[in-house]
Design a protein around this motif. Structure first.
Motif, mmCIF file in Angstrom:
data_model
loop_
_atom_site.group_PDB
_atom_site.id
_atom_site.type_symbol
_atom_site.label_atom_id
_atom_site.label_comp_id
_atom_site.label_asym_id
_atom_site.label_seq_id
_atom_site.Cartn_x
_atom_site.Cartn_y
_atom_site.Cartn_z
ATOM 1 N N GLU A 278 0.681 1.662 -7.683
ATOM 2 C CA GLU A 278 1.972 2.306 -7.919
ATOM 3 C C GLU A 278 3.147 1.578 -7.268
ATOM 4 O O GLU A 278 4.316 1.893 -7.552
ATOM 5 C CB GLU A 278 1.953 3.769 -7.446
ATOM 6 N N ILE A 279 2.871 0.599 -6.405
ATOM 7 C CA ILE A 279 3.973 -0.158 -5.799
ATOM 8 C C ILE A 279 4.624 -1.024 -6.889
ATOM 9 O O ILE A 279 3.935 -1.782 -7.582
ATOM 10 C CB ILE A 279 3.463 -1.047 -4.648
ATOM 11 N N PRO A 280 5.947 -0.912 -7.071
ATOM 12 C CA PRO A 280 6.608 -1.702 -8.121
ATOM 13 C C PRO A 280 6.306 -3.193 -7.990
ATOM 14 O O PRO A 280 6.419 -3.759 -6.896
ATOM 15 C CB PRO A 280 8.098 -1.418 -7.885
ATOM 16 N N ILE B 201 -7.888 -2.702 -5.729
ATOM 17 C CA ILE B 201 -6.902 -1.616 -5.701
ATOM 18 C C ILE B 201 -7.408 -0.522 -4.768
ATOM 19 O O ILE B 201 -8.602 -0.214 -4.742
ATOM 20 C CB ILE B 201 -6.605 -1.069 -7.109
ATOM 21 N N GLY B 202 -6.472 0.034 -3.996
ATOM 22 C CA GLY B 202 -6.858 1.062 -3.038
ATOM 23 C C GLY B 202 -5.680 1.474 -2.175
ATOM 24 O O GLY B 202 -4.551 1.030 -2.398
ATOM 25 N N HIS B 203 -5.942 2.359 -1.192
ATOM 26 C CA HIS B 203 -4.868 2.940 -0.354
ATOM 27 C C HIS B 203 -3.750 3.402 -1.268
ATOM 28 O O HIS B 203 -2.594 2.988 -1.132
ATOM 29 C CB HIS B 203 -4.370 1.926 0.674
ATOM 30 N N SER B 204 -4.096 4.277 -2.203
ATOM 31 C CA SER B 204 -3.215 4.511 -3.342
ATOM 32 C C SER B 204 -3.300 5.943 -3.865
ATOM 33 O O SER B 204 -4.354 6.569 -3.848
ATOM 34 C CB SER B 204 -3.607 3.541 -4.467
ATOM 35 N N GLY B 205 -2.154 6.409 -4.369
ATOM 36 C CA GLY B 205 -2.103 7.680 -5.081
ATOM 37 C C GLY B 205 -1.899 7.476 -6.569
ATOM 38 O O GLY B 205 -1.509 8.401 -7.285
ATOM 39 N N ALA B 206 -2.176 6.270 -7.044
ATOM 40 C CA ALA B 206 -1.910 5.940 -8.449
ATOM 41 C C ALA B 206 -2.761 6.781 -9.396
ATOM 42 O O ALA B 206 -3.905 7.124 -9.092
ATOM 43 C CB ALA B 206 -2.185 4.459 -8.702
ATOM 44 N N GLY B 207 -2.177 7.087 -10.545
ATOM 45 C CA GLY B 207 -2.904 7.785 -11.592
ATOM 46 C C GLY B 207 -3.748 6.831 -12.418
ATOM 47 O O GLY B 207 -3.794 5.619 -12.173
ATOM 48 N N LEU C 91 0.832 -1.202 0.000
ATOM 49 C CA LEU C 91 0.000 0.000 0.000
ATOM 50 C C LEU C 91 0.867 1.253 0.000
ATOM 51 O O LEU C 91 2.033 1.219 0.389
ATOM 52 C CB LEU C 91 -0.928 0.007 1.232
ATOM 53 N N SER C 92 0.276 2.367 -0.414
ATOM 54 C CA SER C 92 0.982 3.640 -0.509
ATOM 55 C C SER C 92 1.207 4.259 0.865
ATOM 56 O O SER C 92 0.290 4.301 1.694
ATOM 57 C CB SER C 92 0.163 4.602 -1.375
ATOM 58 N N SER C 93 2.416 4.762 1.091
ATOM 59 C CA SER C 93 2.698 5.476 2.347
ATOM 60 C C SER C 93 1.864 6.744 2.459
ATOM 61 O O SER C 93 1.403 7.111 3.541
ATOM 62 C CB SER C 93 4.183 5.833 2.420
ATOM 63 N N GLU C 94 1.656 7.409 1.318
ATOM 64 C CA GLU C 94 0.935 8.682 1.326
ATOM 65 C C GLU C 94 -0.539 8.488 1.653
ATOM 66 O O GLU C 94 -1.170 9.362 2.260
ATOM 67 C CB GLU C 94 1.081 9.366 -0.033
ATOM 68 N N TYR C 95 -1.102 7.363 1.263
ATOM 69 C CA TYR C 95 -2.529 7.100 1.477
ATOM 70 C C TYR C 95 -2.727 5.869 2.365
ATOM 71 O O TYR C 95 -3.622 5.073 2.157
ATOM 72 C CB TYR C 95 -3.237 6.918 0.132
ATOM 73 N N LYS C 96 -1.866 5.767 3.376
ATOM 74 C CA LYS C 96 -1.851 4.570 4.212
ATOM 75 C C LYS C 96 -3.030 4.491 5.162
ATOM 76 O O LYS C 96 -3.365 3.411 5.657
ATOM 77 C CB LYS C 96 -0.557 4.490 5.012
ATOM 78 N N GLY C 97 -3.708 5.624 5.422
ATOM 79 C CA GLY C 97 -4.808 5.601 6.377
ATOM 80 C C GLY C 97 -4.302 5.158 7.738
ATOM 81 O O GLY C 97 -3.376 5.766 8.285
ATOM 82 N N ALA C 98 -4.840 4.063 8.272
ATOM 83 C CA ALA C 98 -4.438 3.570 9.586
ATOM 84 C C ALA C 98 -3.333 2.518 9.500
ATOM 85 O O ALA C 98 -3.020 1.877 10.507
ATOM 86 C CB ALA C 98 -5.652 2.991 10.309
#
Length: 386
Positions: free
Chosen positions: A177-179, A197-203, A136-143
């Protein structure tokens, strides 16, 4: 407990709509839907006059309830959650394991395996495991605890979790966006795991690539993700445009009622899945609770991280979500209940659940005229009676 019965006198919500009929249950399966009394095998009878029989509710995204947190729940703790869920009309659920250490996650896999393989008990059936993370994305990690997130996707860890669970991981949430995530999705699908897909800043492009790779759902759409922009619609745009299922937390806090209506209008009634994303505080008063390793404060029923004030799950139940969807969408129970029965069953691949039809599991929720849960039946056995 006997798993055969004859339910008479009720209105029954069938795939074709509501009708007055009886429900014949033998050995945990629905074997007949007679329009007039036909208890030919002299089965134990349940008089449901004035009631409505619904397919049993299925919650595929929840972190706990009744003062039990999934990440800390042993075998009996998971059953405690299941008993509370049964009182809310839930007949089946996936336990959502928040991103945690590999050691703790493996322990969670073992506890869930024991409950899933342990057979029927007096609660909602644990149908499998949802891994929310660790990709998951650090920027949109939530909890999610940031130091435990995986920054390169690895099939090896998921294989280890699936092996430890006895093959019962059914669902996972990934950030596009995680490789390695795009390449990981077909491999997870091959392991029997449905990918969201979620917890994400992906385009848009990254998100759509994951859909093409086999992602089937968007985790709590609109929450913990980059939002829609006309120049890059991101996950939200991909979810609305594509055939993805979308999870919706219909508590009036995570989504405005207008957003719920937008999802239903754009996706249709067969592609929206009502989830609770509930935490251990569900069913309990305001106070201090846990969500995985996080401290959570609940005020006025709203759960937020004590450290940052970021919303952290919910205290919603599917029984309340049913009321909310009927109200938000100005609809009938026949439509509203699809979001928590047929849709999650189809998404996760439970082929004999989510509908009242011959050959299906006798997982049934009986409600009164006010849509309050009066009885919950799992595999033909009553597990909750008001």
């Amino acid at each position: 407990m006997d798993s055969s019965l004859y339910i008479k006198g009720a209105t029954v919500v069938l795939p074709t709509g509501s009708t007055r009929c009886d429900v014949v249950v033998e050995n945990g399966r629905i074997t007949g839907l007679p329009r007039s009394y036909a208890n030919l095998r002299e089965l134990p009878e349940l008089n449901a006059e004035g009631m409505t029989v619904l397919p049993g509710f299925i919650d595929i995204h929840t972190h706990g309830a009744a003062n039990v947190d999934v990440n800390a729940a042993d075998e009996e703790g998971l059953r405690t959650i299941g008993r509370f869920f049964a009182s809310q009309g839930v007949t089946g659920w996936l336990c959502s394991v928040l991103t945690d250490t590999p050691e703790q996650t493996l322990w969670c896999m073992e506890q869930a395996k024991r409950v899933i393989e342990g057979g029927p008990y007096d609660g909602a059936a644990l149908l499998g495991i949802h891994l929310e993370g660790p990709c998951l994305s650090s920027e949109y990690k939530g909890a999610m605890p940031e130091h435990l997130l995986m920054h390169t996707a690895s099939i090896d860890l998921f294989r280890e979790y699936q092996d430890a669970s006895g093959g019962h991981v059914r669902y996972t949430t990934l950030a596009p966006e995680i490789p390695g995530v795009e390449e990981l999705i077909p491999e997870l699908n091959a392991l029997g795991i449905t990918c969201a897909i979620g917890h994400s800043g992906a385009g848009y492009d990254q998100s759509m690539a994951c859909v093409r790779a086999g992602a089937a759902s968007a985790t709590h759409l609109g929450n913990a993700m980059r939002l829609f922009h006309q120049h890059d619609p991101a996950i939200w745009g991909v979810a609305i445009e594509s055939d993805l299922y979308v999870e919706a937390i219909c508590d009036g806090r995570h989504l405005h009622p207008g957003s719920v209506r937008l999802y239903l209008k754009s996706k249709g009634w067969d592609r929206v899945v009502a989830i609770t994303d509930s935490i251990m505080a569900a069913g309990l008063p305001d106070g201090n609770y846990k969500l995985g390793v996080n401290d959570v404060v609940v005020e006025d029923g709203d759960a937020k991280l004590a450290s940052t004030g970021v919303r952290a799950g919910s205290t919603l139940t599917l029984a309340q979500a049913l009321h909310n969807i009927v109200k938000f969408a100005d609809t009938d129970v026949e439509h509203a209940v699809r979001l928590m029965t047929k849709n999650p069953a189809t998404l996760i691949g439970f082929a004999t659940k989510g509908q009242i039809a011959c050959g299906y599991d006798a997982d049934l929720t009986i409600v009164d005229a006010d849509l309050e849960v009066a009885r919950t039946i799992v595999g033909g056995r009553t597990v909750y009676e008001r």
